[in-house]
Write a protein that holds these residues in place. Structure first.
Motif, short mmCIF file in Angstrom:
data_model
loop_
_atom_site.label_atom_id
_atom_site.label_comp_id
_atom_site.label_asym_id
_atom_site.label_seq_id
_atom_site.Cartn_x
_atom_site.Cartn_y
_atom_site.Cartn_z
N TYR A 71 41.76 26.82 57.03
CA TYR A 71 40.28 26.97 56.62
C TYR A 71 38.74 25.99 56.73
O TYR A 71 40.65 24.19 56.78
N GLU B 137 35.76 24.62 52.46
CA GLU B 137 34.43 25.49 51.10
C GLU B 137 35.23 26.73 52.01
O GLU B 137 35.35 27.42 50.60
N GLU B 138 35.87 27.30 52.95
CA GLU B 138 36.53 28.28 52.93
C GLU B 138 37.80 28.68 51.96
O GLU B 138 38.03 29.25 51.71
N GLN C 61 38.46 31.04 48.70
CA GLN C 61 39.77 31.73 49.29
C GLN C 61 40.02 31.81 48.06
O GLN C 61 41.08 32.62 47.10
#
Length: 103
Positions: free
Chosen positions: A4, A7-8, A12
């Motif tokens: 990831y 930001e991802e 999450q």
């Protein structure tokens, strides 16, 4: 294993947090009680481990076989560190669903 971006990953983690609680519990007993209600398939054990370097570990069970997952927390660490480590292991539990062992 999926990688990831920052930001991802933060997105999450925020999604996981929203699934578990609106406001984070302030005490370890409150956190453990909440997890028992929301994630009965994950058992949390607090014990003094021989290693002072190991904060926690996730032992993933196989729900298809009826086995629960377990998170071991080292009582040699402060309660704040245990809460952080518990959250860290829960992120592994949610985000690495197809991984049994980390090397």
């Amino acid at each position: 294993m999926k990688f990831y971006s920052k930001e991802e990953l933060y997105g999450q983690v925020e999604g996981i947090r929203q699934q578990l609680y609106d406001t984070p519990p302030l005490t370890m007993p409150g956190y453990l009680m909440l997890l028992e209600l929301k994630l009965p398939q994950v058992k949390v054990f607090r014990t003094k481990l021989d290693s002072h370097k190991l904060a926690a570990m996730l032992l993933r069970g196989d729900p298809g076989q009826g086995s629960s997952s377990a998170i071991l927390l080292n009582l040699n660490w402060s309660e704040a560190s245990q809460r952080f480590s518990l959250t860290h292991e829960l992120i592994h539990y949610f985000l690495h669903t197809n991984v049994d062992v980390f090397k």
